[in-house]
Design an enzyme around this catalytic site. Structure first.
Site, PDB file in Angstrom:
ATOM      1  N   CYS A 100       9.026   4.430  -2.199  1.00  0.00           N
ATOM      2  CA  CYS A 100      10.404   4.649  -2.670  1.00  0.00           C
ATOM      3  C   CYS A 100      11.131   3.345  -2.894  1.00  0.00           C
ATOM      4  O   CYS A 100      11.870   3.199  -3.847  1.00  0.00           O
ATOM      5  CB  CYS A 100      11.231   5.493  -1.719  1.00  0.00           C
ATOM      6  SG  CYS A 100      10.399   6.155  -0.346  1.00  0.00           S
ATOM      7  N   CYS A 146       3.726  -7.064   1.935  1.00  0.00           N
ATOM      8  CA  CYS A 146       4.883  -6.416   1.297  1.00  0.00           C
ATOM      9  C   CYS A 146       5.707  -5.780   2.398  1.00  0.00           C
ATOM     10  O   CYS A 146       5.747  -6.287   3.513  1.00  0.00           O
ATOM     11  CB  CYS A 146       4.428  -5.414   0.239  1.00  0.00           C
ATOM     12  SG  CYS A 146       3.434  -4.063   0.895  1.00  0.00           S
TER      13      CYS A 146
END
Ligand SMILES: [Zn+2]
Length: 380
Positions: A191, A338
């Protein structure tokens, strides 16, 4: 269709605007009062759906959600206010909905919907609203609805776009008739990578509430056999006709799925990876302490980089990697990271294909780093 329980004078006043609508009227309102609607997920889609269903006088609203309210939810999950940050969503939702309409009963399931509990929970409701944000739950809700013969009011969003349909209602096609197999997990953006404009789930969740009210009252034509597509940037709706697939594994003529399955396995939720693919935060800390040779590459977006980063890292967002990977030396080991370790796996795959000898992905990303190594690092 049943008439539903009589309305009290207080309820008559509250729902007065519905009575002037011939398609609803007192009969429709009594049907709404008799209705039992289950929301799977009280997030971006579940928020507007829950608010309108409660305001509109649906008798019982069930909520399945095991999450807590996070600050980053508030941009779209309008059930919750700033005071609710950190609280269980079910609890905060119940409080808000009770205040909105004390005539409505809320039934909470502070749990994740699983193959083990889905049939037992869904069985007690007339209409199911799928407000989930992941493929395993979406297939689980669909299959459970088909097996129980309950309508699945489906909604999904992506960035500025959304889609709505009513699956598994009587002769209606189901989600699997449309999407037989889930997309490979590496193609599903997280998301925070994809993003979503907060008002888009507001629109889609409201359309889901509208479909529920039509199903409960018998008004109008439900979105059966039709997939409604919404493009927010163009302000355009389109409609795709969908048919029941006679070869559908769950609702077809010869179904092979006759009970709920392992949806995480079906959707390919990745199993733990080998040491040459991933590195743990503890091993990375040790590696950084021992050697200066490792090249750290941060493949997140610049806005995420500005929140937190690892010392000595270079920022190359994943989407720029195909143009910029030459900035990394192929002869030295690379560790990519990440937010949670998904995008860095894609970066690893890409770099290995370019001939890099040693590339590892940081398992759990900066999120794990801040949990396990550096609690002062801001989390998001
Ligand atoms: Zn089907």
């Amino acid at each position: 269709m049943m008439a539903g329980p009589p309305l009290t004078p207080v309820e008559m006043r509250r729902y007065a605007r519905h009575f002037s609508l011939p398609e609803i009227g007192e009969t429709g309102q009594r049907r709404l009062k008799a209705a039992r609607v289950l929301l799977v997920g009280a997030g971006g889609l579940g928020s507007p759906a829950a608010l309108y269903l409660a305001a509109g006088g649906v008798g019982v609203i069930g909520i399945v959600d095991d999450d807590r309210v996070d600050e980053s939810n508030l941009q779209r999950q309008i059930l919750y206010g700033t005071q609710a940050i950190g609280r269980p969503k079910g609890e905060a939702a119940e409080e808000r909905l009770r205040d909105l309409n004390p005539h409505v009963r809320i039934e909470r399931f502070d749990a994740r919907l699983t193959s083990g509990n889905a049939l037992g929970i869904l069985r007690e409701f007339d209409v199911i609203v799928d407000g989930s944000d992941n493929f395993p739950t979406r297939y689980l809700v669909n299959d459970a609805c088909v097996l129980l013969g309950k309508p699945d009011v489906y909604g999904a969003i992506f960035r500025f776009e959304g889609q709505v349909s009513v699956f598994a209602h009587r002769e209606a096609p189901c989600y699997r008739c449309l999407f037989r197999d889930p997309p490979p997990p590496e193609l599903i953006p997280s998301c925070e990578q994809a993003g979503v404009l907060g008002v888009v789930p507001g629109i889609i969740g409201s359309l889901q509430a509208l479909e529920v009210m039509k199903l409960a009252t018998g008004a109008g034509q439900p979105l059966v056999g039709r997939l409604l597509l919404f493009d927010g940037l163009l302000a355009r709706f389109r409609e795709l006709p969908i048919r029941r697939d006679p070869a559908c594994p769950v609702c077809g003529d010869h179904p092979t799925i006759r009970e709920l399955i392992d949806y995480d396995a079906f959707c390919g939720t990745p199993a733990p990876l080998a040491d040459e693919v991933e590195i743990t935060v503890a091993s990375l800390r040790q590696l950084l302490a021992e050697s200066r040779a490792v090249q750290l590459v941060d493949v997140r977006e610049p806005w995420e980089w500005s929140i937190c980063r690892l010392d000595g890292a270079n920022l190359i967002p994943l989407r720029e990697l195909p143009q910029r990977f030459g900035e990394l030396e192929a002869s030295r080991p690379v560790v990519a990271y990440c937010h949670t370790g998904q995008r860095s796996l894609i970066a690893r795959q890409f770099l290995m294909a370019q001939g890099y000898g040693s590339v590892r992905s940081l398992r759990g990303g900066v999120d794990s780093w801040s949990r396990e190594i550096d609690p002062d690092m801001p989390r998001y």
